[in-house]
Structures are given as C-alpha cells and as structure tokens.
Write a protein that holds these residues in place. Structure first.
Motif, PDB file in Angstrom:
ATOM      1  N   GLN A   1       0.876  -1.112  -0.097  1.00 38.53           N
ATOM      2  CA  GLN A   1      -0.117   0.020  -0.011  1.00 38.53           C
ATOM      3  C   GLN A   1       0.835   1.155   0.150  1.00 38.53           C
ATOM      4  N   LEU A   2       2.107   1.196   0.586  1.00 45.13           N
ATOM      5  CA  LEU A   2       3.006   2.261   0.700  1.00 45.13           C
ATOM      6  C   LEU A   2       3.563   2.719  -0.680  1.00 45.13           C
ATOM      7  N   VAL A   3       3.804   1.763  -1.538  1.00 39.73           N
ATOM      8  CA  VAL A   3       4.271   2.132  -2.826  1.00 39.73           C
ATOM      9  C   VAL A   3       3.423   3.517  -3.291  1.00 39.73           C
ATOM     10  N   SER A   4       2.164   3.297  -3.623  1.00 39.64           N
ATOM     11  CA  SER A   4       1.422   4.191  -4.367  1.00 39.64           C
ATOM     12  C   SER A   4       1.494   5.544  -3.056  1.00 39.64           C
ATOM     13  N   LEU A   5       1.489   5.317  -2.143  1.00 34.76           N
ATOM     14  CA  LEU A   5       1.454   6.498  -1.115  1.00 34.76           C
ATOM     15  C   LEU A   5       2.879   7.190  -1.332  1.00 34.76           C
ATOM     16  N   PHE A   6       4.004   6.509  -1.592  1.00 37.16           N
ATOM     17  CA  PHE A   6       5.126   7.143  -1.756  1.00 37.16           C
ATOM     18  C   PHE A   6       5.129   7.682  -3.371  1.00 37.16           C
ATOM     19  N   GLU A   7       4.769   7.070  -4.067  1.00 35.91           N
ATOM     20  CA  GLU A   7       4.825   7.619  -5.339  1.00 35.91           C
ATOM     21  C   GLU A   7       3.988   8.905  -5.612  1.00 35.91           C
TER      22      GLU A   7
END
Lengths: 283, 262, 354, 331
Positions: free
Chosen positions: D200-206
C-alpha cells in the motif's frame, strides 16, 4: 398433484449434497466455538466453555463492530434501493431500445474481480486519488476529503458491488405490476406522484424486500472489500472474524463470532420474510 | 397507455447510476496500459507490455483456466441439483420444503471464511482436501443459492397447466419438463447461472483454503499477490477477463434474450 | 371411439372427501356435461380422468380398459384447459403437432393432420403465429385443434368457454357441439354454466359437494329435478322462507306468509319445519284478474329481449319474480297493475335449508 | 476442460515437493534461487502453494497433522505456535549439509524451524522530500511530517514491531505493553493510513502522499530499483528483526526431500541469490552481500543492533496485543 416420492427424488440430491458438504462441515465447527483458546498454545482439547459467547456480548468493542456491521448493511441496502429504483424503473418502463444496453451495462461491472475492483476504488478515493485531485484542481476543496478507511469508502465500494443485484430484482418486480391498476388509480384522480407512492411502490415492495434481504445478507458477510476499503480502522464482523481466524488464530472466538453473525442474519431474514408475507397479504 | 413512464429526471438519475457502475471498470482498464510498475491512475505513459506479460505467464493462464473450469463446472452441477430441487419445492411436491429453501440459502449467510476453514477441516477428515472434486463441491455450495432462487422465481410464474397439457398430449414427465417447462424457464435460469458463475469466479475466502499447490484460481492468485505488491498485470488480466466475459454475456443475450426475464 | 366409465370414483384430501363414490358411464360418442357450482368436485373428476390426480377410491375405464393407474401420457385423451394452456414458446402449428410428435407420426402425415385439425377450427392460415398473437377465441380453437389432432379416445373440456365474452361463447357453444357431433367423439365437459350444459350435452350430471345429484337428459334434469339442490341450481329460482303447513304423500302445503299458502308436490320436511321454498321464474304464470291464484301488484318490469320479468308484490308482502314471453298481452303490463299468479304444485319445492 | 480436471489428481505426485511460499516477488525469488537449484540437484519438482504466514498456520492446524505442504515459509512467531501445537516435524541437522554454516541463533526451539533470512522494520523516507535522514523512531513525530507519514497496522509485522520498539523506548517490557500503547496512540491517529499490506505504501510514496514511513528495507530496496524515490534509515534505538523461517509441517511423506530443499535454502548460493534479489539479510556466515544490498539490508552494525523478540513470548502475547490495538489504537 404428484406423489411426494417424486418430490423426494428430485430434492434429495441437493438436500443430501448440502447435508454432506455444508451442514456437516459447519456442525463440526460448532464445538470449536465452545472451546477455550490459549494464545501461543492453541485450542485446549476437551475444554468446554460459554466464555467466547459471553465475551462477545460483554465486550463493548464487539458490540460496536456488530452494530456497525448491521448499520452498514442497512445503509448499503438503502443506498442500493435509492440508486437502483430509478434505474430499474427506467429499464422496466423506459424506451424499449434502451432496455438491452442498460441491462448489459448493469451486469457488466459484476464481471470485474472484487480485489481488482477495490484497487480501482483505491485509485479513485485515496487522499491523492482521482476524485480528490479533481476536486482540489477545481478549487472546490482545500484539503483532501477522507474517502477511504471509513464508512464513506466502504459504502461506495459495497454499494457498487450489490447495486446490480438490487436493480435486477427491482426490474422484475416493476414488470410484474399490472399496468391497469395504475391506470385505474389515475382515472380516480391520482397525480403521478400519488400513483407512484400509493400503487407502484407498495406493489413492488415484496420484490424490493427480497432484493434488500439479499443485499443486506451479502453486505454483512462481505470480506474482501471491507478489508481493502475499510482497513484496520473500520472493522466489520467479517473482517473481525477473518482476523480471529487468520491473525490471532483464535478460532474459538472467531467461530463464536461467526455463529452470532449467522444467527443475526437468519433472524433478520426470518423477520423480514414474515413482513413480506404480511405485505403481500398471505399471512 | 399508462402515464407511469419515466420522465427526464428519472432518466438522468438512471444514466448517472449507470455511469457510476462503469467507473471502476474504466479505471482498471486504463491502469492496465500504464507504464508504471504499480497500479496508478491516470496512467503514466502507455504500453501493452502488461498484456504480453500476463499472456506469456503460464501461472496466470493456468489460474484463468482453473477459474473458468471451476466456475463453469460448479454452475452446471448447481443447475442440475438446484433446478431439480426448485421444481419439487415450487410444485409443493414434498413436506418441509420451507426448511429445504432455508438450508439452500444458508451458505449466503455464513461468513465465507468460516465456510472455508470448516470445509478444510472436514475435507481433511474425509480425504477430499486439495482435490478438484472437493473444490468443485465447495463452489457448488456457494453458487447453488442463486440458481435455486432464480429457478423458484421462474417456476412460480409458470402456468402449471402447461406441463399437464403436455402430459395429456402424450409426453412423459421428463419430456414435458424438457419440451415445455425448461424452454420457458431458461431465461431465468440463465440469469441465475450468471450470478452463480460470477460468484464462483470471484470467490477467495473459501477457495484459498481448499486449493492444492498445483492449482490456484485467478482471484486467489490476485489476492496472494496483493501482499507482495500489485503491478498493472492484474489490471491487464482483469481487462482481458472483462472483455471475454462481456462477449460471452452478449452471446448469451443474443441466444436467449435473458435480459427480458431477469 | 370408446366409452368412459367411473366405478365408485372417489377422492379425499387429508380426510376431506371432495368426490364421493361417483359411478356413471359416458357412452360412445356421447356428450356428457358435469355441472355444478365451484368446489363441487367436477374439475377433480376431470383431472382424475386425465390422470393428473390419483383417485383415492374406485376405477376409471375407457372402453373396457382400466386406466386408473396409467400416467396421463398413456391414456390417449384430449383435454382442453380453461386457460387453454397453449405453449407460449411454440407456434400454433407446433402446439397442434405436439401430441402427434409424441406419437411419432411421420413428417408428411404429421403436417397433413395438423393442417386438417387447424382447418377444422378454421385457423389454417395461422399455423406460423404464436399464441400471444391470437385473440381469445382463436386461442380457444387452437386448444381444440391441439386436443383433437392426436385423435383421442375421449375428449375432456375444463370450462373451456368461461374466458370468452358472451356473444363469442354462444357461437363457440354451437361450433363445439357441431364439431363433437361430426367427429362422434366421446366427450366429458365440465362447466358451472347451466345453460351451456343444458344446450350442449346429451346428458347432464349435476354435482354438489362431491355427490352426484342427478344424471339424466337436459329435459329431465330441468323439468324433473331429482333433488332439491338440482331444483334450486337449474333455472332461475325465487327463494323464499316458509314453513310446512301440511303433508300429503310426497307433497303438502307451505306457508309463505300469514295468509299465503301454496301447494307443493315436493315436501320432505315435517309439518312446522322451517324451509326454503324454491319456485322458478318461468313456473310462475300471470293469469287474468278473477282467475284462481295469488293476488299481487306489479312493482317492477324488466324487458330483456326474448322475455319480460315482473316483480310482483303479493298482498301478503312477499315478492316473487315471474317471467313471460316478450310479446302478447301479458308482456305489456304496467307497474302498479293488479295481477294474479298461478303456480303448479309440481313447480314448488320445499327444501330444508342446508 | 475435462482433460484439465482429470490432470489434477487429489494425491500429490511421488517426486513432487509442495512448498508453501509467500506470493508475488517472494515466490519469484524462491523459484529463481531455491527451486531451480533443488530441481537440478534432486530431479524432483516443486509446486509452490502461495499464501501468507497466517494462512499456512491456519491450514496446518485445520489439516491436523496431515498437511498437504512439505515445507513452509512462515514467520517465526507462528512457527513457534505450530511447534507448541505439535504440528511440525523437527529438523535434523544431520540431513542438512549446510547446517554448520548457519549462525547459531537461527535455529528454533528443539530445531523446530530454521531462520531462512533476516529482515527488519526500519524507517523509509523519500529523499526528495526529506533533506536530513531520520535517525530515531520519534522523528515521525516531527512537525514537518504532520499528515505525511504512515505506520502499519498490528496485523502486519511492521506495526507490531514498531509498537514493541516504542514500548521498549518508553520503558515497557514484553509483559507490560502499556507505555507502548500510550505512545503509539497519537502516532496512529496522525498516520495517513494504518497499512495492512506492505505494498500500500508504494502508491503513497509514489503520489507524494507520505514523506516517511515505518516499513521494510527489503521492500524499499526492491521499490527503489523500480524507480520509487525511497531510502532506508535504521533508527539509532535499534530496529526490530524479522525472521521468516522454514519449517516442515507434520504429516509430510517426503521428509528427506524436504530437508534437501531446506538445505538449498540455507546454502550460500541460495542465500546470496535471495539476498541480492530481495535486499534481505542472510543467515549463512559464508555470504558476503554486494554493497548495494548491504546498504539496505541489515548487516554488520545494524544487524548487531537488531532486536530479536522472543517468538515464544510473541506467539502468546500477540492475540492480547491485537485486541488492545483494535480497541485502543485503531478504534
């Protein structure tokens, strides 16, 4: 009237099948809910306790989740009725050439895998998702709206899943209304609105109730969408049961919760089908 | 002619709801073409690479095959069992039919995780664990409610004298069913089968416990890859599946015109 | 052609007897009507003949063959349903061909026989249509053709005309009767409409509460009702409360009001018993002033084409309906005219109310 | 279709080993680093059954000592639980050629499992948004990160371990979680999300929604390779170690073959291959990681400072902590 043995012969395969592959497994799970669970050690064999059920009733967190689940079920059902009725009415009574395409467009989204569908919603509803970005670009809001991990997100996601079910059942119900009755009401001086509220709506009530029961039941036992759009901060019964089974491995509590949820659902179905029968005038 | 026809506000509301229903489909289809290695909207750059990746990966392909086989198989079995039972119930041919109806609907009510674990325990006991037969049976349990529900509705709307007429004209009970009842309830059954098929095709919580190491279904594969990150190939595979099932739907509609009978 | 017989035929549902020990024979080529009010068991009898309901007691014979245990498809009957039960998904042609196909009739022969059957009911141009595209009368005739095409041994009708409007019904009565006559087919016809039964049938079987009341020609049933039920069910009766004033063999006198007594040829109750007095409209004759009869005054006159009805209030306060032909001197009496009513004792039935 | 159905028999093939593995890239790495070598060495084949630790634990329990899997990858606390429930076969070091190359602490109680790799919970940040790399867990509370950080839910390892790290800093113990619970409440409230799936964090960082998160260095390393702007920082208070282990569930009929597979997992080649692909620490003393990986995976000083929580305590305490978390933190 055909003899009962023919009926038995026809119904027996399914009855036996369900007995073997549904009733038996579930009955085998029932004792688990009366077992004691020791964290790290597992289920204590040979112990019998009512503690799991007592805890569910006594714990305010469980009660909160239970009410939230029922509330969510009711809210999603209501949303499905409100959004579904105009669409069903349009399909049933609108121009014939729109019928097929509209029907197909209702069924079509059901084909989208639930997990992937949830990802679609996440891309739309996240703080920096499409919806918030659009609203912020338009200058309608300054800070992103919280659309996920709360009631809003779950409502949107679950309504989207079960709306087609409701629409299809409402279409059938609306089609079954004899048009003469509405015309009769109109000749008796009713306005369109009055015909709708006094004739059309009550006559579709049984179909609406049947659709509502289906949507309600499916909503309160839905798992994938609540997990993905509700997250840890907005737990419902199904995700809680999943956690008890899969995270804490506390199967006794999990199965007790499951039987409580099933019991609630059965009670609600029973009560509403009695209500249907009363409305339909057969009770 | 009745005046109770939808007017403009109703039409607008109806189309708005239709649009709402298509939104996530559009999002997923668009995401399938993104060049980024994660799901994102709007897509950044356009590529067909994810479709290529999915179509060349035997794991995805075998999962799709398995899912379609399971969905089709369980729907057929559920149709046979469910229609027979619904026939007996609808014609009031047996005592306690209300109990049978309740029993059939019960799997809808039970949280599916619990059904999954319960079946795993039970199948381990009777030696069906990891077998295709067991998985098929499990899917029949969760799909049969939809079949029975629609079969009951279709049969309830049927004039009982039609079958009697066929009988008097020389048809056996089976012939009367095949030549008269079945063609008349077929559209309703197609609708029920559609629900059943989708339910099976989408199921994770029961399937995940019952699959063996060599066979997995599409939704389970997608669900297990969620933990380790989702790239647009899941969007690509969903897009493919939507296109295929959409076509099947159109063909079914052409053949049976089932939309008029739902 | 074959005859159709019942031998002590009976049916019970959960110990409620709906058909009791009926025995009768429909002769070869004979047209028999089963007549009775709804719930009298006539449809149950028909369904037992067709094999759709299993009798609780007794036997059903077609010719000499005992068919009681045969399934419906083995009985070789034709049945025309009240709802017609045309197969909505099949064309008219296929509807009519259905039974022939079950018999395995070859294609050419099948086509010919279907067309014959459709021609017989004057629908030869409609074979390609679907039932929903036909009018009610046409559907009715398709149902006839479908029942006749396989050349059944016995033809059964379940209130086949009740869904038609009045004029069409009269036409169909004649057409149906003519068809039956020309084919000479043994026919059992269930109806609750007495005029239908009387005008079409060779013999009428009147039923009440599952019990056969009378089985005889229409004339006998009408003029010599065997039971009080038949008397009150056939024709248009006046029904009045009364008491038995005296007995005389099978007859006696009944008292309708303080000073009004009538002779009756049909009295079964004891003196003093409270009874219902049944007198048909057409059995009450208006006679000239001064002749022998009950005195009264016309309070209402209704003209319906062939007949004229008068409501006559007797001096004792009782009201009776009398009927005469619509031409002649008696047809033009004004309201308020004083008249006398003559009633033959044979036309007066005194029945103990059920 | 029918042919497909028939080709999926109920009983496993004699020479086939069924391995329970996590899905996604983990499974890809297992295939590349372990399965290939194993199949080459033994001539047997491997079928991977994908799932999560808890799914495997649930499945092993439900099948009550007759598991259909021969080897499972699983978190150490659940491995202990399975051992406590007597649902595993003990490992035999004699059957493992590489047993001697493994760090001693990798062995579970009674050799009920062996650690397969070492990972950790650490801080991951976006270097484009964060100028000074964070040095402490408490940096999350820095005002500059308000509304721009994320931590995990207790159902994921990182959430639990962050809770334990805070608890230790605030003077709590494994028997007294109160200080940790108190400390984490405001942090959880301010978190953009309590994530339940690591990715889930990937898109948040992205999307730039978060600047910093409590996350896994190995995930960060793989994501950075794909172009995600992230860097790893190990807090000075010490990170908490994550130990995925391999275990043999009770009831396997291929105990020797299972050992051979585990031997491949423990071999220097297997370890090195997996570490390089997954940015993860090795348990084989003979493995030297490349510099790129060593910067991210726990090695050397960061490895020495890792806190390995007693899995036995964990397995007993997690249900209780989870309940408290549900009621006090996530409510």
């Amino acid at each position: 009237m055909r003899p009962a043995r023919h009926g038995m012969a026809l119904a027996a395969p399914l009855a036996l099948f369900l007995a073997a592959f549904f009733v038996m497994p579930v009955l085998l799970t029932l004792p688990t809910s009366f077992r004691e669970y020791v964290p790290g050690m597992g289920i204590t064999a040979g112990s019998w306790t009512l503690g799991n059920y007592r805890e569910i009733l006594a714990d305010s967190y469980y009660r909160e989740v239970m009410w939230r689940t029922l509330g969510l079920g009711a809210a999603v059902t209501l949303a499905c009725v409100l959004l579904g009725y105009p669409l069903a009415f349009m399909i049933a009574r609108g121009p014939a050439r729109w019928r097929m395409p509209m029907m197909m467009l209702v069924i079509f989204p059901m084909m989208l895998n639930l997990v992937v569908r949830s990802f679609g919603w996440i891309a739309l509803l996240a703080n920096r998702g499409l919806v918030n970005n659009l609203l912020m670009d338009l200058g309608l809001i300054a800070a992103p709206l919280k659309l996920m991990f709360n009631l809003t997100g779950l409502m949107i996601g679950l309504t989207h899943i079960y709306l087609p079910f409701m629409v299809l059942m409402l279409v059938a119900a609306i089609q079954n209304i004899p048009r003469d009755v509405e015309v009769a009401a109109m000749t008796l001086g009713s306005s369109r609105l009055h015909v709708f509220t006094a004739i059309t709506l009550p006559l579709t009530a049984p179909g609406m109730l049947a659709g509502s029961i289906l949507v309600f039941v499916l909503t309160i036992s839905a798992l994938v969408t609540p997990r993905m759009l509700g997250g840890p901060t907005f737990k419902v019964m199904a995700t809680l049961i999943y956690d008890e089974y899969m995270q804490t491995l506390d199967w006794p509590t999990g199965s007790a919760l499951a039987f409580v949820l099933s019991g609630l659902a059965i009670a609600i179905i029973w009560a509403s089908s009695r209500l249907t029968r009363r409305w339909a005038g057969t009770a | 002619m009745s005046d109770m026809m939808p007017r403009r506000p109703t039409a607008i509301a109806a189309w708005a709801v239709i649009v709402f229903l298509q939104v996530p489909v559009l999002v997923v289809v668009l995401a399938a073409f993104s060049t980024t290695s994660y799901l994102t909207i709007p897509p950044q750059g356009w590529t067909l690479a994810w479709f290529g990746k999915v179509l060349s990966d035997p794991a995805w392909l075998s999962a799709i095959r398995m899912s379609l086989f399971l969905a089709a198989g369980s729907t057929v079995v559920a149709l046979v069992l469910g229609v027979a039972a619904a026939y007996a119930i609808a014609h009031r041919m047996l005592p306690g039919s209300e109990m049978l109806t309740a029993l059939v609907m019960a799997p809808l009510v039970m949280p599916s995780v619990v059904i999954g674990v319960a079946m795993l325990q039970y199948f381990s006991l009777i030696g069906l664990r990891g077998s295709l037969v067991g998985l098929l049976c499990a899917h029949v349990v969760i799909t049969v409610p939809y079949i029975v529900r629609s079969a009951l509705a279709s049969l309830g709307g049927l004039d009982a004298s039609l079958e009697e007429a066929a009988r008097v004209l020389g048809a056996t009970g089976l012939e009367a069913f095949r030549l008269v009842t079945l063609p008349l309830i077929r559209p309703g059954l197609v609708a029920g089968a559609l629900f059943a098929f989708i339910t099976s095709l989408d199921n994770v919580p029961v399937t995940i416990f019952l699959i063996s190491a060599r066979q997995t279904t599409l939704p389970v594969l997608i669900f297990s890859s969620v933990e380790m990150g989702v790239d647009p190939s899941v969007a690509a595979i969903s897009t493919l599946l939507i296109v295929v099932t959409g076509l099947v739907l159109l063909v079914a509609e052409r053949r049976t015109g089932f939309h008029r009978f739902i | 052609m074959s005859s159709l017989s019942f031998d002590r035929l009976g049916k019970s549902y959960d110990s409620v007897e709906v058909v009791r020990q009926i025995s009768l024979t429909v002769g070869e080529g004979e047209f028999v009507a089963l007549l009775g009010p709804s719930g009298c068991g006539k449809t149950t009898i028909l369904r037992m003949v067709a094999g759709l309901v299993q009798p609780s007691t007794g036997r059903i014979l077609i010719g000499d063959e005992d068919v009681t245990a045969l399934p419906p498809n083995k009985r070789g009957l034709g049945l025309v349903f009240q709802s017609y039960a045309l197969f909505p998904h099949l064309t008219v042609f296929e509807n009519v061909a259905f039974g022939l196909r079950r018999q395995g009739v070859a294609a050419a022969e099948l086509k010919r026989r279907v067309e014959d059957a459709l021609a017989m009911v004057r629908l030869h141009a409609h074979g390609g249509r679907y039932p929903r595209q036909l009018s009610g009368g046409q559907q009715q005739r398709v149902a006839m053709a479908r029942a006749l095409a396989p050349r059944p041994r016995v033809l059964l009708f379940d209130e086949p005309l009740s869904n038609l409007d009045a004029q069409l019904r009269d036409e169909m009565q004649i057409e149906l009767k003519r068809l039956q006559r020309s084919l000479g087919i043994t026919t059992l016809f269930v109806t609750h409409d007495q005029s239908e039964a009387l005008s079409m049938a060779d013999r009428v079987c009147v039923l009440a509460n599952g019990v056969m009341q009378q089985f005889d020609t229409p004339e006998e049933v009408y003029h010599r009702p065997a039971t009080a039920f038949v008397a009150s069910f056939i024709g248009k009766p006046n029904r009045l409360p009364g008491t038995i004033a005296g007995r005389d063999g099978a007859g006696g006198t009944v008292r309708l009001g303080p000073g009004c007594t009538l002779a009756s040829a049909h009295v079964t109750a004891a003196v003093g018993a409270v009874v219902e007095v049944v007198i048909r409209h057409e059995a009450i004759h208006i006679v000239p002033e001064g002749a022998d009869g009950l005195a009264g005054t016309i309070t209402l006159r209704a003209f319906n084409g062939a007949r004229v009805h008068y409501v006559v209030r007797l001096d004792e306060g009782v009201e009776l309906v009398a009927e005469t032909a619509s031409s002649g001197a008696l047809a033009a009496l004004a309201v308020g005219t004083a008249v006398r009513l003559a009633i033959a004792p044979e036309a007066v039935f005194a029945m103990v109310p059920a | 279709m029918l042919a497909l159905g028939l080709s999926l028999p109920a009983a496993a093939r004699a020479d086939e080993l069924v391995v329970g593995s996590f899905g996604g890239s983990f499974a890809d790495n297992v295939k590349a680093c372990h399965v290939a070598a194993f199949e080459k060495a033994t001539g047997s084949t491997v079928a991977l059954k994908l799932g999560s630790s808890s799914q495997f634990a649930a499945s092993v329990r439900a099948s009550a000592g007759a598991s259909d899997m021969d080897v499972i990858f699983i978190d150490n606390s659940l491995a202990v639980q399975i051992h406590n429930e007597k649902l595993n076969e003990p490992l035999s070091r004699a059957k493992l050629n590489h047993a001697g190359e493994i760090i001693p602490s990798a062995w579970g109680v009674d050799d009920s499992y062996v650690v397969a790799m070492v990972s950790a919970t650490a801080l991951v940040y976006n270097p484009m948004l964060v100028k000074t790399p964070p040095t402490s867990w408490l940096d999350l509370m820095d005002p500059q990160y308000v509304g721009k950080y994320a931590i995990g839910d207790i159902s994921g390892t990182s959430g639990l371990q962050f809770l334990l790290a805070l608890n230790k800093m605030k003077g709590g113990t494994l028997d007294n979680i109160d200080p940790g619970m108190e400390a984490i409440k405001p942090i959880a409230k301010g978190s953009v999300v309590l994530y339940t799936q690591a990715d889930q964090l990937v898109s948040l960082f992205e999307r730039g929604e978060i600047a910093i998160a409590v996350w896994y260095p190995d995930r960060a390393g793989v994501a950075a390779d794909k172009g995600l702007p992230v860097a790893v920082a190990y807090p000075k208070e010490g990170s908490v170690g994550i130990l995925p282990v391999v275990q043999i569930p009770k009831g396997t009929k291929k105990i020797d073959l299972a050992h051979k597979f585990i031997d491949v997992v423990l071999s220097a080649e297997g370890q090195k291959c997996f570490s390089e692909r997954a940015y993860i620490g090795s348990v084989n003393k003979g493995v030297t990681l490349s510099e790129k990986v060593a910067k991210i995976a726990p090695t050397g000083e960061t490895l020495d400072k890792l806190w390995f929580v007693d899995p036995d305590v964990l397995s007993r305490q997690i249900p209780g902590w989870t309940r408290r978390w549900q009621r006090e933190v996530a409510r």
